[in-house]
Design an enzyme around this catalytic site. Structure first.
Site, PDB file in Angstrom:
ATOM      1  N   SER A   7       0.841  -1.198   0.000  1.00 30.56           N
ATOM      2  CA  SER A   7       0.000   0.000   0.000  1.00 30.56           C
ATOM      3  C   SER A   7       0.873   1.244   0.000  1.00 30.56           C
ATOM      4  CB  SER A   7      -0.908   0.004   1.228  1.00 30.56           C
ATOM      5  OG  SER A   7      -1.623   1.210   1.298  1.00 30.56           O
ATOM      6  N   HIS A  32      -0.610  -0.950  -4.554  1.00 34.72           N
ATOM      7  CA  HIS A  32      -1.945  -0.605  -4.089  1.00 34.72           C
ATOM      8  C   HIS A  32      -2.028   0.898  -3.845  1.00 34.72           C
ATOM      9  CE1 HIS A  32      -5.814  -1.744  -2.201  1.00 34.72           C
ATOM     10  NE2 HIS A  32      -5.581  -0.744  -1.368  1.00 34.72           N
ATOM     11  N   ASP A  34      -4.395   3.867  -2.529  1.00 31.57           N
ATOM     12  CA  ASP A  34      -5.589   4.221  -1.767  1.00 31.57           C
ATOM     13  C   ASP A  34      -6.030   5.644  -2.090  1.00 31.57           C
ATOM     14  OD1 ASP A  34      -6.170   1.897  -0.123  1.00 31.57           O
ATOM     15  OD2 ASP A  34      -4.253   2.299   0.852  1.00 31.57           O
ATOM     16  N   MET A  36      -8.753   8.480  -1.399  1.00 30.65           N
ATOM     17  CA  MET A  36      -9.770   8.869  -0.418  1.00 30.65           C
ATOM     18  C   MET A  36     -10.248  10.287  -0.708  1.00 30.65           C
ATOM     19  SD  MET A  36      -7.865   7.494   3.013  1.00 30.65           S
ATOM     20  CE  MET A  36      -6.910   5.967   2.990  1.00 30.65           C
ATOM     21  N   HIS A  65      -7.674   1.593  -5.270  1.00 33.46           N
ATOM     22  CA  HIS A  65      -8.769   1.341  -4.333  1.00 33.46           C
ATOM     23  C   HIS A  65      -9.486   2.663  -4.093  1.00 33.46           C
ATOM     24  CE1 HIS A  65      -9.832   0.150   0.120  1.00 33.46           C
ATOM     25  NE2 HIS A  65     -10.908   0.227  -0.647  1.00 33.46           N
ATOM     26  N   MET A  67     -11.865   4.762  -2.380  1.00 33.54           N
ATOM     27  CA  MET A  67     -12.698   4.973  -1.195  1.00 33.54           C
ATOM     28  C   MET A  67     -13.380   6.328  -1.357  1.00 33.54           C
ATOM     29  SD  MET A  67     -10.192   3.388   1.718  1.00 33.54           S
ATOM     30  CE  MET A  67      -8.672   3.606   0.780  1.00 33.54           C
ATOM     31  N   MET A 136     -11.809  -5.486   3.729  1.00 35.97           N
ATOM     32  CA  MET A 136     -11.116  -4.568   4.621  1.00 35.97           C
ATOM     33  C   MET A 136     -11.080  -5.162   6.027  1.00 35.97           C
ATOM     34  SD  MET A 136     -10.097  -2.043   2.797  1.00 35.97           S
ATOM     35  CE  MET A 136      -9.534  -1.016   4.174  1.00 35.97           C
ATOM     36  N   GLY A 141      -9.508   4.608   5.834  1.00 32.09           N
ATOM     37  CA  GLY A 141      -9.304   6.042   6.016  1.00 32.09           C
ATOM     38  C   GLY A 141      -7.957   6.404   6.579  1.00 32.09           C
ATOM     39  N   ASP A 174      -6.925  -6.184   3.105  1.00 35.44           N
ATOM     40  CA  ASP A 174      -6.230  -4.915   3.338  1.00 35.44           C
ATOM     41  C   ASP A 174      -6.486  -4.442   4.762  1.00 35.44           C
ATOM     42  OD1 ASP A 174      -5.155  -2.377   3.286  1.00 35.44           O
ATOM     43  OD2 ASP A 174      -6.481  -1.602   1.727  1.00 35.44           O
ATOM     44  N   GLY A 175      -5.402  -4.303   5.532  1.00 34.08           N
ATOM     45  CA  GLY A 175      -5.511  -3.722   6.858  1.00 34.08           C
ATOM     46  C   GLY A 175      -4.861  -4.559   7.942  1.00 34.08           C
ATOM     47  N   GLY A 176      -3.786  -4.037   8.530  1.00 36.22           N
ATOM     48  CA  GLY A 176      -3.132  -4.740   9.617  1.00 36.22           C
ATOM     49  C   GLY A 176      -2.430  -6.020   9.200  1.00 36.22           C
ATOM     50  N   GLY A 196       0.861  -2.033   4.279  1.00 36.32           N
ATOM     51  CA  GLY A 196       1.533  -0.741   4.232  1.00 36.32           C
ATOM     52  C   GLY A 196       2.682  -0.643   5.195  1.00 36.32           C
ATOM     53  N   SER A 197       2.391  -0.261   6.441  1.00 36.16           N
ATOM     54  CA  SER A 197       3.454   0.024   7.406  1.00 36.16           C
ATOM     55  C   SER A 197       4.343  -1.169   7.683  1.00 36.16           C
ATOM     56  CB  SER A 197       2.833   0.536   8.720  1.00 36.16           C
ATOM     57  OG  SER A 197       1.881  -0.373   9.225  1.00 36.16           O
TER      58      SER A 197
END
Length: 220
Positions: A7, A32, A34, A36, A65, A67, A136, A141, A174-176, A196-197
């Site tokens: 991401s 990816h 994002d 927003m 993606h 959003m 997700m 966000g 996607d997420g964590g 991502g991170s």
């Protein structure tokens, strides 16, 4: 093999093009992106002009993606910017099926996503026209959130549906995502990991990407 789509929201925006090259060299399958709009989610990131500007740095597939509300308004802009796959949310306002059809008309792959609080039944009517379902596992966000494990059964439910009715459907999460949560998602039926991170904080993300790709054979 599992696909990995870093991401870019977690990249260094002051070196966006270089970060894209870094991702490609590390062996990522997609990048990816994002997008927003500050309405569908309480944050604003970047739009089609930025994506178009970084497109020249790499040929890696762009996994956009969206959003955003009423996404059909901007499908052509993101297609023209060089995206290869565009995902819209089943919860967004506007004509979601029409947006998916427009993405397909532009010759791109079509994705549809759902948020953690959305029941999996809400995405099912859209899956017959999709190439990818994006689950997700954080509230969209903001980056850096913790994985919501209650979302894992959604992956399994979509995989069961896909095996019966659309076997080529990619299931992205996607997420964590990290080595532990990513393995759990693949075991549940995911085929694409978005992170991502956990990737961008590494000086060299290539070994981790290679590890995650190896999760694929655990499926089935």
């Amino acid at each position: 093999m599992t696909k990995v789509s870093p991401s870019m929201l977690s990249s260094d925006f002051s070196r966006f093009g270089e970060e894209l090259v870094r991702v490609e060299k590390a062996g990522a399958d997609w990048a990816h992106l994002d997008v927003m709009d500050g309405m569908f989610v309480p944050n604003i990131t970047f739009g089609a002009p930025v994506i178009k500007a970084i497109r020249r740095f790499s040929d890696i597939p762009f996994d956009a993606h969206l959003m955003i509300e009423d996404p059909i308004r901007y499908v052509d802009d993101f297609a023209d910017a060089g995206c290869d796959l565009i995902t819209v949310h089943c919860e967004a306002s506007g004509d979601i099926r029409g947006a998916m059809d427009r993405i397909r008309d532009r010759g791109l792959r079509v994705g549809v996503s759902l948020n953690p609080e959305t029941p999996v039944k809400s995405i099912m009517p859209f899956l017959d026209g999709a190439d990818l379902a994006l689950v997700m596992t954080v509230h969209p966000g903001f980056g850096g959130q913790s994985f919501i494990s209650d979302c894992v059964p959604k992956i399994s439910a979509i995989r069961e549906w896909a095996d019966a009715k659309n076997p080529s459907l990619e299931i992205s999460v996607d997420g964590g995502i990290n080595s532990d949560t990513g393995r759990k998602c693949v075991e549940a039926g995911a085929s694409v990991l978005v992170a991502g991170s956990s990737l961008f904080r590494l000086a060299d993300m290539a070994p981790t990407i290679a590890e995650w790709k190896g999760y694929g054979p655990t499926l089935g």
